[in-house]
Motif scaffolding. Structure first.
Motif, short mmCIF file in Angstrom:
data_model
loop_
_atom_site.label_atom_id
_atom_site.label_comp_id
_atom_site.label_asym_id
_atom_site.label_seq_id
_atom_site.Cartn_x
_atom_site.Cartn_y
_atom_site.Cartn_z
N GLN A 141 0.81 -1.21 0.00
CA GLN A 141 0.00 0.00 0.00
C GLN A 141 0.85 1.27 0.00
O GLN A 141 0.48 2.28 0.57
CB GLN A 141 -0.99 -0.01 1.16
CG GLN A 141 -0.37 -0.15 2.53
CD GLN A 141 -0.26 -1.58 3.01
OE1 GLN A 141 0.15 -2.46 2.27
NE2 GLN A 141 -0.64 -1.83 4.26
N ARG A 142 1.97 1.27 -0.68
CA ARG A 142 2.84 2.43 -0.72
C ARG A 142 2.36 3.45 -1.74
O ARG A 142 1.79 3.08 -2.78
CB ARG A 142 4.28 2.03 -1.03
CG ARG A 142 4.48 1.36 -2.37
CD ARG A 142 5.96 1.25 -2.71
NE ARG A 142 6.54 2.56 -2.92
CZ ARG A 142 7.81 2.84 -2.72
NH1 ARG A 142 8.65 1.91 -2.33
NH2 ARG A 142 8.27 4.05 -2.94
N ILE A 143 2.58 4.74 -1.44
CA ILE A 143 2.30 5.78 -2.42
C ILE A 143 3.50 6.71 -2.61
O ILE A 143 3.45 7.61 -3.44
CB ILE A 143 1.08 6.64 -2.05
CG1 ILE A 143 1.26 7.27 -0.67
CG2 ILE A 143 -0.19 5.84 -2.13
CD1 ILE A 143 0.25 8.37 -0.39
N GLY A 144 4.58 6.51 -1.83
CA GLY A 144 5.70 7.42 -2.00
C GLY A 144 6.73 7.29 -0.90
O GLY A 144 6.95 6.22 -0.35
N TRP A 145 7.32 8.42 -0.54
CA TRP A 145 8.48 8.45 0.34
C TRP A 145 8.42 9.71 1.20
O TRP A 145 7.92 10.74 0.76
CB TRP A 145 9.75 8.47 -0.53
CG TRP A 145 11.04 8.25 0.20
CD1 TRP A 145 11.90 9.21 0.66
CD2 TRP A 145 11.62 7.00 0.55
NE1 TRP A 145 12.99 8.62 1.26
CE2 TRP A 145 12.84 7.26 1.21
CE3 TRP A 145 11.23 5.67 0.37
CZ2 TRP A 145 13.68 6.26 1.69
CZ3 TRP A 145 12.06 4.66 0.84
CH2 TRP A 145 13.27 4.96 1.49
N SER A 146 8.97 9.61 2.40
CA SER A 146 9.12 10.79 3.25
C SER A 146 10.53 10.80 3.83
O SER A 146 11.23 9.79 3.79
CB SER A 146 8.09 10.81 4.38
OG SER A 146 8.46 9.90 5.41
N SER A 147 10.94 11.92 4.39
CA SER A 147 12.16 11.95 5.16
C SER A 147 11.91 11.25 6.50
O SER A 147 10.79 10.85 6.81
CB SER A 147 12.63 13.39 5.37
OG SER A 147 11.66 14.12 6.10
N ALA A 148 12.97 11.09 7.29
CA ALA A 148 12.83 10.43 8.59
C ALA A 148 13.81 11.05 9.57
O ALA A 148 14.51 12.02 9.23
CB ALA A 148 13.05 8.92 8.46
N ILE A 149 13.89 10.49 10.75
CA ILE A 149 14.64 11.12 11.84
C ILE A 149 16.13 11.26 11.52
O ILE A 149 16.80 12.15 12.03
CB ILE A 149 14.41 10.34 13.16
CG1 ILE A 149 14.81 11.20 14.35
CG2 ILE A 149 15.11 8.99 13.12
CD1 ILE A 149 14.37 10.62 15.68
N ASP A 150 16.67 10.38 10.66
CA ASP A 150 18.07 10.48 10.29
C ASP A 150 18.32 11.44 9.14
O ASP A 150 19.47 11.68 8.77
CB ASP A 150 18.62 9.10 9.90
CG ASP A 150 18.85 8.21 11.11
OD1 ASP A 150 18.86 8.76 12.23
OD2 ASP A 150 19.02 7.00 10.94
N SER A 151 17.28 11.99 8.55
CA SER A 151 17.43 12.98 7.49
C SER A 151 17.92 14.30 8.10
O SER A 151 17.81 14.50 9.31
CB SER A 151 16.10 13.20 6.77
OG SER A 151 15.62 12.01 6.19
N PRO A 152 18.43 15.20 7.27
CA PRO A 152 18.85 16.51 7.81
C PRO A 152 17.71 17.19 8.55
O PRO A 152 16.53 16.99 8.25
CB PRO A 152 19.25 17.29 6.55
CG PRO A 152 19.63 16.24 5.57
CD PRO A 152 18.71 15.09 5.83
#
Length: 519
Positions: free
Chosen positions: A261-272
């Motif tokens: 059920q994926r629609i995309g991508w997000s940043s996460a806690i390790d992102s800048p």
């Protein structure tokens, strides 16, 4: 066109180069130029440059020429699709611009979400093409959290002699129309999202996601974004085709097909710090229960040197039940989004005309363009009777269906393969008659400056077969006539099947904004 430009928009300002060529054009004092309450900006560029080769134009935010811009390119040229990224650049990246030639102007769309907030690094997505020569998508970041006060656009400047915008170049500023906001949810503490308000007077929903996952994922810097329709959190009812680029660990073109059920991508806690994923997803015909619920999205994010993904995804939920809820969460069921993440649900703007194919089917569908329309966009949800699992969508402008009148480039992916090739007047991929029952494809088509009489018409589209082939197009109609109608027909099938929908929408205009563009 790009999914990002399907958001409801209101035209704010427009500037056109007349007389002498110019090095830089753009917009200043943006917060006072746009309507009160504006959050997001969309820029349309239809331009040409004095340099004799096509190049991406430059974007400068708030006059900042420091090495603070990061970008990923995803592009198709001739028969090749490729991707790469650059960090710490002195300018941002816009859309592809062709050399000045008679009646030829290229470009596309740039989307700046949450342009005026001061708690987010400014990321933007693009889609465009140098007509039939190169097709592209980008994610770009200006590594600063300041509110955007000015946007300047220049042709590529690393040329032996000065490179200028050619006369006729037109740049239009739009604001996402907050009057079309149905509901926005903002996390004041870590959590996830659920939407249950589906207005009876809307045909389609557009969700603008601005999210950051708040947990450490050992395998990724960011994380996949999932949607859960009607509380169906099992993967088997979802089909997805993804097409884009990232670094895993090398630059790669992604052409994956998923049952999830994926629609995309997000940043996460390790992102800048202060980076959020930028994702726009359309759920068309959400009350049309004759077919599985399709959707299409475009997204990207800046997450240091690991992935920097930019992609588009298209799929369907394999049920025909009425929609009662759409929830969004990270891939990890135990994961949450960080406080400050937000998602807005919008309806489309400016419905001009709508055609729903009846029980007898339709060999073609023609939509007439309303006089005075700005930023014309066409939404397609369709299936054909072709004796194959997929078919292609053809377009005729003003009744001109001759393939020789068009030059186009397609980039597409299916299963785990991709290709790029010439496409003439083809603008989409749709399910054919042997595709799984109830699967309808969806996507959008746009023609920048469709009413202009000084240029060939530039077409941009993203239309996929809802879990089958996903395709992007950049094309040119070799005519300077203003576009007064679009006629669609299947390439291989004899007709569109019952329930197929073709619809125009366009931008509203703020009369009070006046001619506020600044050269």
């Amino acid at each position: 066109m790009s999914v990002i430009a399907t958001l409801p928009i209101v035209q704010v300002a427009e500037t056109k180069v007349t007389g002498s060529s110019q090095k830089q054009i753009g917009f200043n004092s943006l917060s006072t130029l746009v309507p009160a309450g504006t959050n997001h900006l969309i820029v349309e560029i239809s331009g040409a440059q004095t340099f004799d080769q096509r190049r991406f134009c430059e974007v400068v935010v708030n006059g900042d020429g420091a090495a603070k811009y990061h970008r990923r390119d995803f592009q198709a040229v001739s028969a090749k699709v490729s991707t790469r990224y650059n960090l710490d650049q002195p300018v941002g990246q816009g859309v592809d611009i062709v050399p000045a030639a008679a009646n030829e102007f290229s470009g596309g769309y740039l989307f700046f979400p949450y342009a005026f907030r001061t708690d987010n690094v400014k990321c933007w997505q693009t889609m465009g093409s140098s007509l039939e020569q190169r097709l592209h998508r980008h994610i770009c970041a200006w590594n600063d959290t300041s509110a955007i006060d000015s946007l300047a656009f220049r042709p590529w400047q690393k040329t032996p002699s000065p490179n200028l915008w050619a006369p006729g170049t037109t740049i239009t500023l739009f604001a996402v129309d907050e009057r079309r906001l149905i509901e926005e949810k903002v996390l004041t503490e870590d959590g996830n999202f659920a939407f249950t308000d589906f207005p009876a007077d809307e045909h389609h929903l557009v969700y603008l996601l601005h999210c950051r996952a708040n947990y450490v994922n050992a395998a990724y810097v960011g994380d996949r974004t999932y949607h859960v329709i009607n509380d169906d959190d099992g993967k088997n009812n979802y089909r997805v085709q993804r097409f884009g680029g990232e670094k895993i660990p090398n630059n790669v073109v992604l052409n994956e097909k998923f049952t999830e059920q994926r629609i995309g991508w997000s940043s996460a806690i390790d992102s800048p710090a202060d980076t959020f994923g930028s994702l726009v997803a359309i759920y068309p015909e959400y009350r049309k229960r004759r077919f599985f619920q399709p959707w299409i999205s475009q997204h990207g994010t800046f997450d240091k040197k690991t992935y920097i993904p930019v992609s588009q995804e298209n799929g369907c939920w394999r049920e025909t039940s009425d929609l009662t809820s759409i929830a969004f969460r990270p891939k990890d069921k135990a994961g949450l989004y960080s406080a400050g993440s937000r998602i807005g649900a919008y309806g489309l703007s400016g419905l001009a005309s709508r055609h729903v194919v009846g029980a007898e089917g339709a060999a073609s569908v023609t939509l007439d363009v309303p006089a005075g329309a700005k930023a014309l966009r066409c939404l397609v949800v369709a299936r054909t009777d072709a004796n194959d699992v997929e078919d292609r969508l053809l377009v005729a402008l003003n009744g001109d269906g001759a393939a020789s009148s068009y030059a186009g480039l397609r980039a597409s992916a299916r299963d785990k393969s991709h290709e790029a090739k010439a496409s003439a007047n083809e603008v989409g991929a749709l399910p054919g008659g042997t595709a799984p029952d109830s699967v309808f494809g969806c996507g959008t088509v746009a023609i920048p400056q469709h009413a202009a009489t000084d240029r060939h018409k530039h077409l941009l589209s993203t239309i996929g077969a809802a879990g089958g082939r996903l395709a992007l197009y950049g094309a040119r109609w070799k005519s300077t006539a203003p576009v007064t109608s679009l006629t669609f027909r299947p390439k291989n099938g004899s007709k569109f099947v019952e329930g197929s929908v073709f619809e125009f929408s366009f931008a509203d205009t703020l009369a009070e904004a006046g001619d506020a563009a600044i050269p």
